[in-house]
Motif scaffolding. Structure first.
Motif, PDB file in Angstrom:
ATOM      1  N   ARG A 136       0.826  -1.208   0.000  1.00 22.12           N
ATOM      2  CA  ARG A 136       0.000   0.000   0.000  1.00 22.12           C
ATOM      3  C   ARG A 136       0.861   1.259   0.000  1.00 22.12           C
ATOM      4  NH1 ARG A 136      -3.390  -2.761   4.584  1.00 22.12           N
ATOM      5  NH2 ARG A 136      -4.346  -4.398   3.305  1.00 22.12           N
ATOM      6  N   THR A 137       0.297   2.306  -0.571  1.00 18.53           N
ATOM      7  CA  THR A 137       0.986   3.590  -0.651  1.00 18.53           C
ATOM      8  C   THR A 137       0.188   4.642   0.109  1.00 18.53           C
ATOM      9  OG1 THR A 137      -0.165   4.366  -2.639  1.00 18.53           O
ATOM     10  CG2 THR A 137       1.739   2.906  -2.961  1.00 18.53           C
ATOM     11  N   LYS A 138       0.655   5.858   0.034  1.00 19.74           N
ATOM     12  CA  LYS A 138      -0.030   6.961   0.715  1.00 19.74           C
ATOM     13  C   LYS A 138      -1.407   7.223   0.121  1.00 19.74           C
ATOM     14  CE  LYS A 138       1.316  11.291   2.912  1.00 19.74           C
ATOM     15  NZ  LYS A 138       2.373  12.319   3.039  1.00 19.74           N
ATOM     16  N   GLU A 139      -1.651   6.710  -1.076  1.00 14.41           N
ATOM     17  CA  GLU A 139      -2.952   6.899  -1.720  1.00 14.41           C
ATOM     18  C   GLU A 139      -4.012   5.942  -1.177  1.00 14.41           C
ATOM     19  OE1 GLU A 139      -3.268   9.472  -3.775  1.00 14.41           O
ATOM     20  OE2 GLU A 139      -1.160   9.831  -3.294  1.00 14.41           O
ATOM     21  N   ASP A 140      -3.599   4.929  -0.435  1.00 15.42           N
ATOM     22  CA  ASP A 140      -4.531   3.930   0.089  1.00 15.42           C
ATOM     23  C   ASP A 140      -4.968   4.287   1.507  1.00 15.42           C
ATOM     24  OD1 ASP A 140      -4.430   1.988  -2.130  1.00 15.42           O
ATOM     25  OD2 ASP A 140      -2.336   1.749  -1.536  1.00 15.42           O
ATOM     26  N   PRO A 141      -6.160   3.854   1.903  1.00 13.04           N
ATOM     27  CA  PRO A 141      -6.584   4.074   3.291  1.00 13.04           C
ATOM     28  C   PRO A 141      -5.691   3.311   4.270  1.00 13.04           C
ATOM     29  CG  PRO A 141      -8.433   3.346   1.906  1.00 13.04           C
ATOM     30  CD  PRO A 141      -7.187   3.146   1.112  1.00 13.04           C
ATOM     31  N   ILE A 142      -5.642   3.798   5.492  1.00 11.86           N
ATOM     32  CA  ILE A 142      -5.033   3.033   6.577  1.00 11.86           C
ATOM     33  C   ILE A 142      -6.030   1.947   6.973  1.00 11.86           C
ATOM     34  CG2 ILE A 142      -4.207   3.090   8.955  1.00 11.86           C
ATOM     35  CD1 ILE A 142      -2.345   4.542   7.052  1.00 11.86           C
ATOM     36  N   VAL A 143      -5.623   0.697   6.872  1.00  7.77           N
ATOM     37  CA  VAL A 143      -6.511  -0.421   7.200  1.00  7.77           C
ATOM     38  C   VAL A 143      -6.221  -0.851   8.632  1.00  7.77           C
ATOM     39  CG1 VAL A 143      -7.252  -2.749   6.590  1.00  7.77           C
ATOM     40  CG2 VAL A 143      -6.558  -1.148   4.786  1.00  7.77           C
ATOM     41  N   ILE A 144      -7.217  -0.689   9.497  1.00  2.00           N
ATOM     42  CA  ILE A 144      -7.044  -0.989  10.918  1.00  2.00           C
ATOM     43  C   ILE A 144      -8.087  -2.010  11.351  1.00  2.00           C
ATOM     44  CG2 ILE A 144      -8.418   1.068  11.530  1.00  2.00           C
ATOM     45  CD1 ILE A 144      -6.740   1.222  14.124  1.00  2.00           C
ATOM     46  N   GLY A 145      -7.637  -3.015  12.081  1.00  2.00           N
ATOM     47  CA  GLY A 145      -8.531  -4.053  12.571  1.00  2.00           C
ATOM     48  C   GLY A 145      -8.819  -3.882  14.048  1.00  2.00           C
ATOM     49  N   GLY A 146     -10.026  -4.244  14.451  1.00  4.11           N
ATOM     50  CA  GLY A 146     -10.408  -4.204  15.854  1.00  4.11           C
ATOM     51  C   GLY A 146     -11.301  -5.384  16.178  1.00  4.11           C
ATOM     52  N   GLY A 147     -11.725  -5.474  17.426  1.00  2.00           N
ATOM     53  CA  GLY A 147     -12.594  -6.576  17.818  1.00  2.00           C
ATOM     54  C   GLY A 147     -11.838  -7.704  18.498  1.00  2.00           C
ATOM     55  N   PRO A 148     -12.539  -8.721  18.961  1.00  2.00           N
ATOM     56  CA  PRO A 148     -11.926  -9.777  19.774  1.00  2.00           C
ATOM     57  C   PRO A 148     -10.830 -10.569  19.076  1.00  2.00           C
ATOM     58  CG  PRO A 148     -14.201 -10.332  19.189  1.00  2.00           C
ATOM     59  CD  PRO A 148     -14.002  -8.905  18.839  1.00  2.00           C
ATOM     60  N   CYS A 149     -10.910 -10.743  17.762  1.00  3.60           N
ATOM     61  CA  CYS A 149      -9.895 -11.549  17.076  1.00  3.60           C
ATOM     62  C   CYS A 149      -8.541 -10.849  16.996  1.00  3.60           C
ATOM     63  CB  CYS A 149     -10.366 -11.935  15.676  1.00  3.60           C
ATOM     64  SG  CYS A 149     -11.678 -13.168  15.675  1.00  3.60           S
ATOM     65  N   THR A 150      -8.488  -9.569  17.329  1.00  2.00           N
ATOM     66  CA  THR A 150      -7.193  -8.883  17.328  1.00  2.00           C
ATOM     67  C   THR A 150      -6.319  -9.324  18.498  1.00  2.00           C
ATOM     68  OG1 THR A 150      -8.048  -6.995  18.600  1.00  2.00           O
ATOM     69  CG2 THR A 150      -8.158  -6.852  16.193  1.00  2.00           C
ATOM     70  N   TYR A 151      -6.887 -10.072  19.435  1.00  2.65           N
ATOM     71  CA  TYR A 151      -6.063 -10.594  20.526  1.00  2.65           C
ATOM     72  C   TYR A 151      -5.142 -11.709  20.034  1.00  2.65           C
ATOM     73  CZ  TYR A 151      -9.339  -7.953  23.394  1.00  2.65           C
ATOM     74  OH  TYR A 151     -10.101  -6.940  23.936  1.00  2.65           O
ATOM     75  N   ASN A 152      -5.405 -12.224  18.844  1.00 10.60           N
ATOM     76  CA  ASN A 152      -4.498 -13.153  18.171  1.00 10.60           C
ATOM     77  C   ASN A 152      -4.396 -12.706  16.713  1.00 10.60           C
ATOM     78  OD1 ASN A 152      -2.900 -15.358  17.446  1.00 10.60           O
ATOM     79  ND2 ASN A 152      -4.678 -16.643  17.028  1.00 10.60           N
ATOM     80  N   PRO A 153      -3.685 -11.610  16.460  1.00 13.63           N
ATOM     81  CA  PRO A 153      -3.742 -10.993  15.130  1.00 13.63           C
ATOM     82  C   PRO A 153      -2.831 -11.620  14.080  1.00 13.63           C
ATOM     83  CG  PRO A 153      -2.350  -9.690  16.570  1.00 13.63           C
ATOM     84  CD  PRO A 153      -2.897 -10.811  17.410  1.00 13.63           C
ATOM     85  N   GLU A 154      -1.871 -12.439  14.475  1.00 13.51           N
ATOM     86  CA  GLU A 154      -0.838 -12.859  13.533  1.00 13.51           C
ATOM     87  C   GLU A 154      -1.350 -13.606  12.296  1.00 13.51           C
ATOM     88  OE1 GLU A 154       2.202 -11.631  13.546  1.00 13.51           O
ATOM     89  OE2 GLU A 154       1.343 -10.539  15.232  1.00 13.51           O
ATOM     90  N   PRO A 155      -2.403 -14.432  12.384  1.00 12.66           N
ATOM     91  CA  PRO A 155      -2.856 -15.108  11.159  1.00 12.66           C
ATOM     92  C   PRO A 155      -3.254 -14.155  10.030  1.00 12.66           C
ATOM     93  CG  PRO A 155      -3.787 -16.189  13.082  1.00 12.66           C
ATOM     94  CD  PRO A 155      -3.125 -14.938  13.572  1.00 12.66           C
TER      95      PRO A 155
END
Length: 278
Positions: A136-155
């Motif tokens: 991604r470049t500066k032209e793309d949105p920042i993609v941010i994840g939230g919610g319970p599955c972020t407690y194991n985000p590596e997959p």
């Protein structure tokens, strides 16, 4: 007057077109020229499931109370519309403005269960956003994840620029203020991620080195950039008596999965079982 992203011909040919037109009671409209940050809040499942989720309603209300932010909703299209969008090259859009998701500053994805992981890729693909965060470049949105599955985000870490670990009411304002500074000062995308990673609860996967055992479990986890924390601390809204709660929740035109008013009387669980994310 806003123009719908889908033509009448398409809407009349798909199942439950009310999923895609927006304009529901209490949905928020703002002038995009008068806001600084546009945030697409995505529940990566069909409309009637996503609209049943109280967390989205809370964050939607919180974001839209801020004059400089416009938060809009995005859901995964059903298979009939997915096929049409791909055939006709129609980008995924937000319900309120009907604008393409790729034009937003942020794409926030709540990750409630592992079965929606493939839907996350669908959302990114239909939006025209590179699947890999590294591309991604500066032209793309920042993609941010939230919610319970972020407690194991590596997959799914390769697909996200940031993860918000914990409850959304605590530090989002700080993150959005930092983003506005990033726009004003002309930082690179990586410089923004480094600064964002110093906010409590924010995890930027590209700034960490993770190694694995042969069985797939994590062997080591360490920052690759000086100054970012070694551990990310989960954010918790300790006082629910004085926090955001939607007084005017969005009311859908169609029947949704939990077709009733939802009231939050408590949060979390006192038992603390290790297998549970509550």
């Amino acid at each position: 007057m806003r123009k719908l992203a889908l033509s009448d011909e398409i809407l009349l040919s798909i199942e439950k077109p009310a999923r895609y037109i927006g304009g529901e009671v209490n949905s928020v409209m703002k002038d995009p020229e008068k806001v600084t940050t546009r945030f697409a809040m995505c529940f990566p499942d069909v409309y009637e499931i996503g609209m049943s989720h109280l967390g989205i309603q809370i964050l939607y209300d919180m974001f839209n109370r801020w004059d400089d932010v416009w938060c809009e909703r995005v859901y995964s299209p059903w298979v009939d519309l997915d096929k049409i969008m791909r055939e006709r090259h129609i980008p995924l859009f937000a319900l309120e403005s009907q604008d393409p998701v790729r034009d937003f500053d942020f794409l926030g994805i709540t990750i409630q269960y592992e079965m929606c992981y493939t839907n996350i890729l669908q959302v990114l693909d239909l939006s025209g956003i590179p699947l890999s965060a590294a591309e991604r470049t500066k032209e793309d949105p920042i993609v941010i994840g939230g919610g319970p599955c972020t407690y194991n985000p590596e997959p799914i870490a390769d697909f996200f620029d940031l993860f918000y670990i914990g409850e959304g009411e605590t530090i989002y304002r700080q993150l959005l203020d930092l983003y506005q500074e990033y726009q004003k000062e002309g930082w690179t995308r990586r410089e923004f991620l480094i600064r964002a990673a110093k906010i409590p609860g924010i995890y930027a996967p590209s700034l960490y080195e993770v190694s694995y055992h042969e069985d797939g479990t994590i062997a080591s986890f360490a920052p690759s950039v000086e100054g970012v924390p070694e551990k990310i601390v989960k954010q918790i809204q300790m006082d629910l008596t004085d926090t955001y709660y939607p007084k005017k929740p969005v009311v859908p035109f169609m029947k949704i999965t939990q077709d009733r008013v939802t009231l939050e009387i408590q949060r979390g669980c006192i038992r603390g079982c290790r297998f549970c994310q509550a």
